[in-house]
Design a protein around this motif. Structure first.
Motif, short mmCIF file in Angstrom:
data_model
loop_
_atom_site.label_atom_id
_atom_site.label_comp_id
_atom_site.label_asym_id
_atom_site.label_seq_id
_atom_site.Cartn_x
_atom_site.Cartn_y
_atom_site.Cartn_z
N ALA A 240 -17.18 -4.12 -9.33
CA ALA A 240 -16.62 -2.71 -9.30
C ALA A 240 -15.67 -2.43 -8.18
N GLY A 241 -15.77 -3.22 -7.16
CA GLY A 241 -15.17 -2.58 -5.81
C GLY A 241 -14.12 -3.62 -5.56
N GLN A 242 -13.96 -4.93 -6.30
CA GLN A 242 -12.80 -5.58 -5.68
C GLN A 242 -11.64 -5.59 -6.85
N ALA A 243 -11.93 -6.13 -8.14
CA ALA A 243 -11.09 -6.38 -9.14
C ALA A 243 -10.28 -5.05 -9.76
N THR A 244 -11.01 -3.96 -9.74
CA THR A 244 -10.37 -2.80 -10.33
C THR A 244 -9.75 -1.92 -8.93
N THR A 245 -10.36 -2.12 -7.65
CA THR A 245 -9.48 -1.38 -6.78
C THR A 245 -8.27 -2.38 -6.47
N THR A 246 -8.30 -3.55 -6.36
CA THR A 246 -7.16 -4.41 -6.20
C THR A 246 -6.01 -3.70 -7.04
N HIS A 247 -6.32 -3.55 -8.51
CA HIS A 247 -5.11 -2.94 -9.40
C HIS A 247 -5.12 -1.42 -9.30
N LEU A 248 -6.10 -0.64 -8.85
CA LEU A 248 -5.67 0.60 -8.57
C LEU A 248 -4.49 0.73 -7.43
N ILE A 249 -4.58 -0.11 -6.63
CA ILE A 249 -3.50 0.01 -5.35
C ILE A 249 -2.35 -0.56 -6.00
N GLY A 250 -2.30 -1.91 -6.98
CA GLY A 250 -1.00 -2.25 -7.29
C GLY A 250 -0.37 -1.26 -8.29
N ASN A 251 -1.41 -0.68 -9.30
CA ASN A 251 -0.75 0.27 -10.21
C ASN A 251 -0.29 1.50 -9.35
N ALA A 252 -0.92 2.07 -8.25
CA ALA A 252 -0.24 3.23 -7.35
C ALA A 252 1.15 2.80 -6.87
N VAL A 253 1.18 1.52 -6.36
CA VAL A 253 2.40 1.27 -5.85
C VAL A 253 3.68 1.00 -6.73
N LEU A 254 3.11 0.66 -8.11
CA LEU A 254 4.27 0.58 -9.12
C LEU A 254 4.59 1.90 -9.55
N ALA A 255 3.67 3.05 -9.58
CA ALA A 255 4.14 4.25 -10.03
C ALA A 255 4.87 4.88 -9.01
N LEU A 256 4.70 4.68 -7.81
CA LEU A 256 5.47 5.28 -6.40
C LEU A 256 6.91 4.63 -6.58
N LEU A 257 7.03 3.44 -6.94
CA LEU A 257 8.38 2.81 -7.02
C LEU A 257 9.23 3.42 -7.98
N ARG A 258 8.62 3.80 -9.47
CA ARG A 258 9.20 4.18 -10.33
C ARG A 258 9.45 5.55 -10.22
N HIS A 259 8.70 6.47 -9.13
CA HIS A 259 8.91 7.93 -8.94
C HIS A 259 9.42 7.88 -7.52
N PRO A 260 10.45 7.63 -7.25
CA PRO A 260 11.17 7.49 -5.68
C PRO A 260 10.86 8.61 -5.10
N ASP A 261 10.99 9.83 -5.70
CA ASP A 261 11.03 11.29 -5.20
C ASP A 261 9.43 11.29 -4.42
N GLN A 262 8.58 10.91 -5.23
CA GLN A 262 6.94 11.18 -4.76
C GLN A 262 6.95 10.18 -3.74
N LEU A 263 7.43 8.84 -3.87
CA LEU A 263 7.21 7.83 -2.74
C LEU A 263 7.55 8.55 -1.38
N GLU A 264 8.88 9.13 -1.45
CA GLU A 264 9.50 9.76 -0.03
C GLU A 264 8.76 11.09 0.39
N LEU A 265 8.18 11.52 -0.75
CA LEU A 265 7.27 12.91 -0.25
C LEU A 265 6.20 12.41 0.38
N LEU A 266 5.35 11.24 0.02
CA LEU A 266 4.29 10.97 0.68
C LEU A 266 4.70 10.21 2.06
N ARG A 267 5.77 9.59 2.15
CA ARG A 267 6.17 8.75 3.29
C ARG A 267 6.48 10.17 4.38
#
Length: 409
Positions: A240-267
């Motif tokens: 539960a802690g490795q594969a799913t969290t690996t891809h929670l991070i990957g999916n989160a990065v992809l979502a931010l890259l596709r929503h650059p306004d939110q990426l810059e807000l978090l930065r």
């Protein structure tokens, strides 16, 4: 006019729906929020309110390993027996009172104090991984960053011996492997059990120095837990802690890259990290479904579900239900809703949720603090072949490193 039959969730195997299942869910949810999927041989539930209620309904059970294994042909049952045995004692596949007993083995260790103790470990590993790719200005977020990060965190937390750490590389979800009737993970599980057994005495007498031993030492002294039960829930931490969290991070990065306004807000506002983590978990969870079995006949929105029938709770759909979330298909890192379904609800709520959120927070925070001009190198990344798990095959990106003196942390 007859009601049109809802399309099967199996359509998610098509590449276009695998890339973005949420419009597909929306169409079904609007017309058939509860329906029987004859191809899945399961009732399907797509609305947030119903999923939340059924997740806590004691008339449904998560104990589905034995029934699935028993349904297989004799030769498949025999070949998959080692994998089934490894899964069978995991708490997630049991109901009270056994679920309560097994949960008590792990739960006292996953306290806020424990998570605070793990944060420096996560931060150190994150920085080490970013150090490795900094000079090149590019990396694969999955293979160079999130997978080795979660592997390292789990390896240290679970106390995997150094000589066995390679067994955690590219970990595949064991439940997915069982349901796919795959035998390929059995040698890995067998080898990991052998390494795990090396530390059995140290765990029992409390002399082990790893986080896992410290986590369960008191419970082992107080409770009558078998080694099979201890190993199964050690595996659950990894699974539960490795594969799913690996891809929670990957999916989160992809979502931010596709929503650059939110990426810059978090930065610009790193203090939004916790809210951002929960919003990104809601927006594109790495686990889309969970399955229950009805213990008795029950009614759900006018549909009669018979005892023994399967019920599929589509968490990804509930997370995008407009009756719960305003404009749910938009990323808004200020939303801050921690009541999403990505970790489940009720007694099966993910014990490792706080650790996963901490990993997502730290990974995103460090990544954005140490890079600018973060870009996708493949505009349409591909997904692994699963309708339940949203796992990217890879996520290549380029970036410009930020000099240490200029980093905002």
């Amino acid at each position: 006019m007859p009601v049109q039959e809802a399309p099967s969730l199996l359509k998610l195997f098509t590449p276009e729906l695998a890339a973005d299942p949420y419009a597909f869910y929306r169409g079904i949810r609007q017309n058939s929020p509860v329906h029987y999927d004859k191809w899945m041989r399961s009732w399907v539930v797509l609305g947030y309110e119903e999923i939340s209620a059924l997740s806590k309904d004691e008339r449904l059970s998560g104990a589905r390993i034995e029934s699935f294994h028993d349904s297989l042909p004799a030769d498949a049952r025999a070949e998959l027996q080692p994998l089934k045995d490894a899964l069978a004692d995991m708490m997630v596949f049991h109901e009270p009172p056994r679920h309560t007993r097994l949960r008590h083995l792990i739960r006292p260790g996953l306290t806020p104090r424990f998570i605070r103790a793990m944060r420096p470990v996560i931060e150190e590993l994150t920085d080490e991984l970013l150090d490795r790719v900094e000079a090149s200005g590019r990396m694969d977020v999955i293979h160079d960053f999130s997978e080795p990060l979660t592997r390292g965190v789990i390896g240290r937390m679970a106390g995997v011996p150094a000589h066995a750490e390679h067994l955690l590389a590219n970990w595949q979800g064991l439940l997915l492997e069982l349901f796919a009737q795959s035998r390929k993970e059995i040698p890995r599980v067998t080898a990991l059990r052998a390494a795990f057994d090396e530390g059995a005495q140290a765990r029992r007498d409390g002399t082990g120095t790893d986080f896992f031993t410290q986590m369960i030492a008191e419970q082992l002294q107080q409770g009558d837990f078998t080694e099979d039960e201890v190993f199964a829930n050690f595996l659950l931490l990894i699974d539960a802690g490795q594969a799913t969290t690996t891809h929670l991070i990957g999916n989160a990065v992809l979502a931010l890259l596709r929503h650059p306004d939110q990426l810059e807000l978090l930065r610009a506002q790193p203090e939004l990290a916790t809210k951002a983590a929960h919003e990104l978990l809601r927006y594109d969870s790495s686990v889309q479904f969970t399955t229950r079995v009805a213990l008795v006949d029950l009614d759900v929105r006018g549909h009669r579900i018979a005892a023994g029938e399967s019920v599929t709770l589509v968490l990804g759909s509930g997370n995008h239900d407009p009756l719960k979330y305003e404009d749910p298909d938009r990323v808004d890192i200020t939303r801050g809703s921690a009541d999403h379904l990505s970790f489940g609800h009720g007694i099966h709520y993910c014990l490792g949720a706080s650790l996963a959120v901490a990993e997502v927070e730290i990974a995103l925070g460090r990544l954005l603090a140490r890079t600018t001009d973060l870009r996708l190198l493949e505009p349409r990344p591909t997904w692994q072949d699963s309708i339940n798990f949203r796992f990217l095959k890879g996520l290549p990106v380029s970036f410009t490193p930020v000099a240490p003196a200029a980093r905002r942390t």
